[in-house]
Design an enzyme around this catalytic site. Sequence first.
Site, PDB file in Angstrom:
ATOM      1  N   CYS A 120       0.845  -1.200   0.000  1.00  0.00           N
ATOM      2  CA  CYS A 120       0.000   0.000   0.000  1.00  0.00           C
ATOM      3  C   CYS A 120       0.880   1.251   0.000  1.00  0.00           C
ATOM      4  CB  CYS A 120      -0.910  -0.017   1.224  1.00  0.00           C
ATOM      5  SG  CYS A 120      -1.970   1.451   1.374  1.00  0.00           S
ATOM      6  N   CYS A 123       0.390   2.973   3.671  1.00  0.00           N
ATOM      7  CA  CYS A 123       0.798   2.401   4.965  1.00  0.00           C
ATOM      8  C   CYS A 123       1.757   1.220   4.844  1.00  0.00           C
ATOM      9  CB  CYS A 123      -0.433   1.986   5.763  1.00  0.00           C
ATOM     10  SG  CYS A 123      -1.336   0.588   5.036  1.00  0.00           S
ATOM     11  N   CYS A 169      -7.494  -1.045   1.237  1.00  0.00           N
ATOM     12  CA  CYS A 169      -6.533  -1.567   2.208  1.00  0.00           C
ATOM     13  C   CYS A 169      -7.205  -1.679   3.572  1.00  0.00           C
ATOM     14  CB  CYS A 169      -5.326  -0.629   2.282  1.00  0.00           C
ATOM     15  SG  CYS A 169      -4.148  -1.038   3.591  1.00  0.00           S
ATOM     16  N   CYS A 172      -5.493   0.947   6.317  1.00  0.00           N
ATOM     17  CA  CYS A 172      -5.637   2.410   6.290  1.00  0.00           C
ATOM     18  C   CYS A 172      -6.817   2.897   5.453  1.00  0.00           C
ATOM     19  CB  CYS A 172      -4.354   3.049   5.771  1.00  0.00           C
ATOM     20  SG  CYS A 172      -4.066   2.774   4.000  1.00  0.00           S
ATOM     21  N   CYS A 192      -8.393  -5.455 -10.259  1.00  0.00           N
ATOM     22  CA  CYS A 192      -7.949  -4.378 -11.138  1.00  0.00           C
ATOM     23  C   CYS A 192      -7.544  -3.183 -10.272  1.00  0.00           C
ATOM     24  CB  CYS A 192      -9.089  -4.003 -12.078  1.00  0.00           C
ATOM     25  SG  CYS A 192      -8.642  -2.841 -13.364  1.00  0.00           S
TER      26      CYS A 192
END
Length: 204
Positions: A120, A123, A169, A172, A192
């Site tokens: 990510c 984070c 995510c 976060c 995607c």
Amino acid sequence: MIKDGTSVSATDKPEDEINSRRTLLKGGIAALFTGIFSRDVLAASTAKESAVTPSVVSIEIFSAAGKSEKIVNIPKVIKTDEQWSKQLSVQAFKVARRAGTERAFSGEYAKSHGDGLYRCICCANALFDSRTKFESGTGWPSFWQPISSLNVVKSSDRSFGMQRDEISCSLCDAHLGHVFDDGPKPTGLRYCMNSVALNFVPRG
């Protein structure tokens, strides 16, 4: 009833009694509004406390080699828009924090074939392994499964008059992209993703 030569009806009340009733009525109304105000203040305070107290989430930790190490329970990463905007590029902020979408074929990882993990951008939570990446021809990096079901969250997205499954995510809440059921085996899914929401780290 006759009092001092003046006729007084049975329904008339002495002035001091009327004033006493008015005082009681005003006191009751004040107490009512005080109770409502106190309740609302308490509710607002509780909501504010919940907003600044991160909830705890379970995520799976992965080594640089892509090996699962452990599952941990940690507080969700929460930052203000100002903090995110200082950390991210303009495009990454627009996509990850505002659920935007990068233009097809414009992303850095659309045709990337490097061996490693995609984490990510906000984070560093591990999201996808390059070994599950495939060429979808859509112009966005695509994967047939996340590195762990704990590390991403699927939710309903009805924006733009469409019904889609949004992927974000779990640590976060960064918007990553969407998942579709037109992917390859073994899952038949196509995650995607937006390149700007990811950070590729070569396998250690």
